[in-house]
Design a protein around this motif. Structure first.
Motif, PDB file in Angstrom:
ATOM      1  N   PHE A  93      -1.226  -9.357   7.521  1.00 28.13           N
ATOM      2  CA  PHE A  93      -2.280 -10.007   7.255  1.00 28.13           C
ATOM      3  C   PHE A  93      -2.260  -9.612   5.675  1.00 28.13           C
ATOM      4  O   PHE A  93      -3.152 -10.716   4.933  1.00 28.13           O
ATOM      5  N   TYR A  94      -1.646  -8.681   5.277  1.00 33.33           N
ATOM      6  CA  TYR A  94      -2.055  -8.269   3.732  1.00 33.33           C
ATOM      7  C   TYR A  94      -1.002  -8.919   3.004  1.00 33.33           C
ATOM      8  O   TYR A  94       0.067  -9.105   3.187  1.00 33.33           O
ATOM      9  N   THR A  95      -1.754  -9.712   1.455  1.00 33.71           N
ATOM     10  CA  THR A  95      -0.647  -9.757   0.390  1.00 33.71           C
ATOM     11  C   THR A  95       0.108  -9.097   0.356  1.00 33.71           C
ATOM     12  O   THR A  95      -0.129  -7.787   0.439  1.00 33.71           O
ATOM     13  N   GLU A  96       1.256  -9.010  -1.067  1.00 34.43           N
ATOM     14  CA  GLU A  96       2.304  -8.101  -0.845  1.00 34.43           C
ATOM     15  C   GLU A  96       1.858  -7.196  -2.498  1.00 34.43           C
ATOM     16  O   GLU A  96       1.601  -6.447  -2.069  1.00 34.43           O
ATOM     17  N   THR A  97       0.427  -7.953  -3.148  1.00 32.34           N
ATOM     18  CA  THR A  97      -0.363  -7.000  -4.297  1.00 32.34           C
ATOM     19  C   THR A  97      -1.120  -6.404  -2.985  1.00 32.34           C
ATOM     20  O   THR A  97      -1.215  -5.030  -3.733  1.00 32.34           O
ATOM     21  N   GLU A  98      -2.146  -6.705  -1.721  1.00 30.51           N
ATOM     22  CA  GLU A  98      -2.729  -6.289  -1.099  1.00 30.51           C
ATOM     23  C   GLU A  98      -2.366  -4.708  -0.772  1.00 30.51           C
ATOM     24  O   GLU A  98      -2.790  -3.878  -0.079  1.00 30.51           O
ATOM     25  N   LYS A  99      -0.423  -5.106  -0.467  1.00 26.86           N
ATOM     26  CA  LYS A  99      -0.012  -4.070   0.034  1.00 26.86           C
ATOM     27  C   LYS A  99      -0.174  -2.433  -0.944  1.00 26.86           C
ATOM     28  O   LYS A  99       0.585  -1.747  -0.409  1.00 26.86           O
ATOM     29  N   LEU A 100      -0.749  -2.601  -1.448  1.00 26.71           N
ATOM     30  CA  LEU A 100       0.233  -1.113  -2.946  1.00 26.71           C
ATOM     31  C   LEU A 100      -1.110  -1.087  -2.373  1.00 26.71           C
ATOM     32  O   LEU A 100      -1.097   0.353  -2.871  1.00 26.71           O
ATOM     33  N   ARG A 101      -2.526  -0.727  -1.798  1.00 24.87           N
ATOM     34  CA  ARG A 101      -3.406  -0.051  -1.341  1.00 24.87           C
ATOM     35  C   ARG A 101      -2.780   1.040  -0.500  1.00 24.87           C
ATOM     36  O   ARG A 101      -3.297   2.213  -0.377  1.00 24.87           O
ATOM     37  N   HIS A 102      -1.545   0.989  -0.151  1.00 23.75           N
ATOM     38  CA  HIS A 102      -1.230   2.086   0.824  1.00 23.75           C
ATOM     39  C   HIS A 102       0.026   2.803  -0.414  1.00 23.75           C
ATOM     40  O   HIS A 102       0.306   3.493   0.711  1.00 23.75           O
ATOM     41  N   SER A 103       0.196   2.410  -1.349  1.00 16.96           N
ATOM     42  CA  SER A 103       1.141   3.209  -2.341  1.00 16.96           C
ATOM     43  C   SER A 103       0.651   5.293  -2.753  1.00 16.96           C
ATOM     44  O   SER A 103       0.931   5.778  -3.142  1.00 16.96           O
ATOM     45  N   VAL A 104      -1.030   4.681  -2.469  1.00 15.57           N
ATOM     46  CA  VAL A 104      -1.696   6.190  -2.452  1.00 15.57           C
ATOM     47  C   VAL A 104      -2.690   7.031  -1.058  1.00 15.57           C
ATOM     48  O   VAL A 104      -2.623   5.810  -0.392  1.00 15.57           O
TER      49      VAL A 104
END
Length: 204
Positions: free
Chosen positions: A123-134
């Protein structure tokens, strides 16, 4: 900033987690004994969460809910299983102490986006998926700006802001304000009143 994010942050997390586990070991032991006496086993609640790169790990907390079931053998809703001890542990953030083990292992950092449920991933948007880059954190920018009192969109906006501006100064600021909120017990709710993300997004 790049050096801090890639190297120093992890070194600091490891050393600080090790020191805090030693210093807080008496509290850890006392809480563990009380939880065992009041709610039985298991003492530690483990739940799969996505971490850095969406790698799944088990986040650890002290147990705050009992195992009460209805007449059909199904667990009662979380709000009905939350005990008075559990409410106290959540309000004082003592339930979070076992996450120091997650930090020590490298699953988490002290500061970063909070790890959410695995079922939220689609359910994440592509932008929200950035939260998993850290690495996910015990506390983060969203936690010092409302915690459970803000909606999903604002939480994710703070998470992305953190990822894009990650720095030593920002981490120090978050750590300082987190300590203030814990001491003042502000922006803390025993239970999250926000609807689950999958329900919120499926309605749009």
């Amino acid at each position: 900033m790049r050096f801090y994010a890639k190297f120093f942050k992890r070194i600091f997390d490891f050393l600080a987690a090790a020191i805090l586990l030693i210093c807080l070991s008496p509290i850890f032991l006392v809480v563990a004994i009380i939880v065992r006496l009041k709610m039985g086993s298991p003492i530690i609640f483990k739940q799969p969460r996505p971490g850095k790169g969406e790698k799944i790990f088990n986040v650890m907390k002290f147990r705050t809910m009992n195992s009460a079931k209805d007449k059909d053998g199904n667990l009662l809703p979380d709000a009905e299983r939350l005990t008075s001890l559990g409410i106290l542990l959540r309000k004082t953030s003592l339930d979070e102490i076992p996450q120091l083990l997650n930090v020590l292992k490298g699953d988490m950092s002290f500061i970063g986006p909070r790890p959410l449920l695995v079922e939220y991933l689609p359910f994440y948007t592509e932008t929200e998926k950035l939260r998993h880059s850290v690495r996910p954190g015990i506390t983060g920018l969203a936690q010092i700006n409302g915690r459970n009192n803000i909606n999903w969109d604002r939480k994710f906006a703070y998470d992305i802001e953190y990822v894009k501006n990650l720095s030593l100064i920002l981490d120090i600021k978050i750590a300082f304000y987190t300590l203030l909120k814990v001491l003042r017990r502000s922006d803390i709710q025993a239970a999250n009143t926000e609807l689950p993300l999958n329900i919120v997004r499926s309605k749009k």
